[in-house]
Design a protein around this motif. Structure first.
Motif, PDB file in Angstrom:
ATOM      1  N   SER A   1       0.819  -1.211   0.000  1.00  0.00           N
ATOM      2  CA  SER A   1       0.000   0.000   0.000  1.00  0.00           C
ATOM      3  C   SER A   1       0.852   1.260   0.000  1.00  0.00           C
ATOM      4  O   SER A   1       0.563   2.222  -0.726  1.00  0.00           O
ATOM      5  N   VAL A   2       1.928   1.263   0.804  1.00  0.00           N
ATOM      6  CA  VAL A   2       2.809   2.433   0.853  1.00  0.00           C
ATOM      7  C   VAL A   2       3.551   2.592  -0.472  1.00  0.00           C
ATOM      8  O   VAL A   2       3.629   3.691  -1.039  1.00  0.00           O
ATOM      9  N   ALA A   3       4.104   1.500  -0.979  1.00  0.00           N
ATOM     10  CA  ALA A   3       4.865   1.565  -2.230  1.00  0.00           C
ATOM     11  C   ALA A   3       3.992   2.038  -3.386  1.00  0.00           C
ATOM     12  O   ALA A   3       4.396   2.895  -4.186  1.00  0.00           O
ATOM     13  N   LEU A   4       2.765   1.499  -3.473  1.00  0.00           N
ATOM     14  CA  LEU A   4       1.883   1.873  -4.571  1.00  0.00           C
ATOM     15  C   LEU A   4       1.456   3.333  -4.461  1.00  0.00           C
ATOM     16  O   LEU A   4       1.411   4.058  -5.460  1.00  0.00           O
TER      17      LEU A   4
ATOM     18  N   VAL B   1       2.186   6.108  -7.407  1.00  0.00           N
ATOM     19  CA  VAL B   1       1.173   6.905  -8.112  1.00  0.00           C
ATOM     20  C   VAL B   1       1.490   8.397  -7.978  1.00  0.00           C
ATOM     21  O   VAL B   1       1.400   9.153  -8.951  1.00  0.00           O
ATOM     22  N   LEU B   2       1.873   8.817  -6.778  1.00  0.00           N
ATOM     23  CA  LEU B   2       2.152  10.237  -6.569  1.00  0.00           C
ATOM     24  C   LEU B   2       3.398  10.701  -7.317  1.00  0.00           C
ATOM     25  O   LEU B   2       3.567  11.896  -7.557  1.00  0.00           O
ATOM     26  N   GLU B   3       4.263   9.757  -7.705  1.00  0.00           N
ATOM     27  CA  GLU B   3       5.406  10.138  -8.538  1.00  0.00           C
ATOM     28  C   GLU B   3       4.955  10.432  -9.963  1.00  0.00           C
ATOM     29  O   GLU B   3       5.547  11.266 -10.660  1.00  0.00           O
ATOM     30  N   VAL B   4       3.892   9.765 -10.404  1.00  0.00           N
ATOM     31  CA  VAL B   4       3.362   9.988 -11.741  1.00  0.00           C
ATOM     32  C   VAL B   4       2.419  11.191 -11.764  1.00  0.00           C
ATOM     33  O   VAL B   4       2.403  11.989 -12.695  1.00  0.00           O
TER      34      VAL B   4
ATOM     35  N   ALA C   1      -6.082  10.950  -8.642  1.00  0.00           N
ATOM     36  CA  ALA C   1      -5.324   9.900  -9.324  1.00  0.00           C
ATOM     37  C   ALA C   1      -5.064   8.728  -8.392  1.00  0.00           C
ATOM     38  O   ALA C   1      -5.227   7.551  -8.768  1.00  0.00           O
ATOM     39  N   LEU C   2      -4.674   9.048  -7.157  1.00  0.00           N
ATOM     40  CA  LEU C   2      -4.429   7.973  -6.186  1.00  0.00           C
ATOM     41  C   LEU C   2      -5.714   7.211  -5.906  1.00  0.00           C
ATOM     42  O   LEU C   2      -5.720   5.973  -5.845  1.00  0.00           O
TER      43      LEU C   2
ATOM     44  N   GLU D   1       2.565   5.650 -16.891  1.00  0.00           N
ATOM     45  CA  GLU D   1       1.437   6.567 -16.950  1.00  0.00           C
ATOM     46  C   GLU D   1       0.366   6.071 -15.994  1.00  0.00           C
ATOM     47  O   GLU D   1       0.377   4.911 -15.550  1.00  0.00           O
ATOM     48  N   LEU D   2      -0.563   6.960 -15.671  1.00  0.00           N
ATOM     49  CA  LEU D   2      -1.569   6.613 -14.677  1.00  0.00           C
ATOM     50  C   LEU D   2      -2.373   5.391 -15.093  1.00  0.00           C
ATOM     51  O   LEU D   2      -2.652   4.515 -14.271  1.00  0.00           O
TER      52      LEU D   2
END
Length: 426
Positions: A33-36, A40-43, A49-50, A105-106
């Protein structure tokens, strides 16, 4: 109960390999959950989006839970877990590769999250149903507690490890580690060889056979009063707890000087500590009347909400969180023992899938309703009402004799019999 019996399941070769596989799997799943989220926030730094990616994971997980139970009962839980872990591992490694090459990409992350959610739907019922095949009946309690303690421990360590990887090497590498743990878990599980479930040779295959088995599962659920009562109760309990504890709790902590963000972290850690220490006790103390004690424990689950609703002093909330962790560990063990001892082996994965569906369906309701209710009636009153509601619903289940009186199966008893016979006597 001495240390020897407490650790007896680890002397069983199938359980040792399963336990190792499960431990590695938990490293990945508690990091995910933390990694994902940070991937997403890096993209995209948009909360929408998250939310889109998280919904892409949770939606197929809910939609395919019942199918996961059918698959596990049809081909066997270990094969189902292996397939799910491979799918999850490959999806996470693909996400990692896209992030590390700067091409993510998202929609990529959302599509891969959907694959991961589908894999989770396949594996959850199998993970819950496999233990009776790995240890003698008299070791079921210890086996469940060992797995639960491992899960509780990694729940504390996993997110912190993921956060450390995100900060030091980036979310792409965090997802790569996560994906690798899933594949390693699948590899370890190859050492657990169980016979394929016996099938009715005259039963239809394909979609028709799957629907037939799903209807069998539903008939069993309807014919088992204690199952229906507890699952329906947890539809409400989960909604109240998710909305009160995890949606409103952080808001109250941030706005309350006595708790604060650091104090909220301590509250969650206190709950995890209660889980672990109670597990140590339950390794040595046989749990009789599993649902009676389990639902009494569930009544304490809302204690932190009551404390925060009445007087949000950190020391009081910490004590209540510890008690809640201890109490819900008692329920978790009691529920697993009831399921594993009373539900026929050929039906167990399907029964767990109906159980999980009943709980997961209520999560969005609690999360979405908490904010508007707090705005209308006040933060603390809503949290107090949620805590009291959890206790009231849990205690109300004990009005059902099938819940209150359900006994442990004798350790010398044979496994649950044919589905029809057991459903008829439930």
């Amino acid at each position: 109960m001495s240390r020897g019996p407490a650790l007896a399941p680890l002397r069983e070769r199938p359980f040792r390999w399963y336990f190792a596989s499960r431990a590695v799997n938990l490293v990945g799943s508690t990091m995910a959950s933390v990694a994902l989220a940070f991937a997403v926030l890096e993209v995209s730094d948009s909360p929408t989006a998250l939310g889109t990616v998280l919904a892409a994971f949770s939606t197929p997980m809910v939609l395919f839970l019942l199918a996961g139970g059918v698959v596990a009962d049809r081909i066997g839980p270990t094969r189902t877990i292996q397939a799910g872990n491979v799918a999850a591992g490959l999806s996470q490694l693909t996400s990692a590769a896209l992030l590390l090459t700067g091409t993510a990409e998202l929609w990529h992350l959302a599509a891969l999250a959907a694959v991961n959610g589908t894999a989770a739907a396949m594996t959850l019922p199998a993970l819950a149903s496999v233990l009776p095949s790995l240890v003698p009946r008299e070791q079921l309690q210890q086996a469940n507690v060992l797995v639960s303690m491992t899960r509780s421990g990694f729940t504390v360590v996993g997110p912190s490890l993921a956060a450390l990887l995100v900060v030091t090497v980036g979310p792409g590498w965090a997802l790569a580690v996560d994906g690798t743990t899933y594949l390693l878990s699948a590899l370890l599980l190859t050492q657990v060889r169980l016979p394929r479930p016996e099938r009715d040779l005259d039963a239809p295959g394909g979609p028709a056979g799957a629907l037939r088995e799903l209807r069998e599962g539903w008939r069993f659920v309807r014919a088992t009063p204690w199952f229906c009562v507890v699952v329906l109760a947890f539809c409400v309990i989960v909604a109240l707890h998710q909305g009160g504890m995890y949606t409103l709790g952080p808001v109250l902590a941030k706005d309350t000087e006595a708790i604060g963000e650091e104090g909220w972290g301590l509250v969650l850690s206190a709950e995890a500590l209660g889980l672990v220490l109670t597990g140590l006790v339950l390794l040595r103390v046989r749990l009789e009347r599993p649902l009676l004690l389990g639902m009494l424990g569930t009544a304490v689950y809302g204690a932190p909400l009551v404390a925060m609703g009445l007087d949000p002093a950190l020391a009081t909330v910490l004590l209540c969180a510890f008690a809640a962790g201890a109490a819900i560990e008692v329920f978790g063990l009691g529920w697993n023992l009831a399921m594993q001892e009373q539900v026929p082996a050929a039906m167990l994965s399907r029964a767990y899938s109906f159980d999980a569906l009943g709980s997961f369906l209520a999560i969005p309701l609690g999360q979405l309703a908490a904010g508007p209710l707090a705005a209308a009636f006040g933060l603390r009153p809503v949290m107090l009402a949620a805590g009291v509601g959890i206790a009231a619903v849990a205690l109300a289940t004990l009005l059902a004799p099938s819940v209150r009186r359900l006994p442990r199966a004798p350790s010398t008893a044979p496994p649950p019999g044919p589905v029809a016979a057991t459903a008829g006597t439930a």
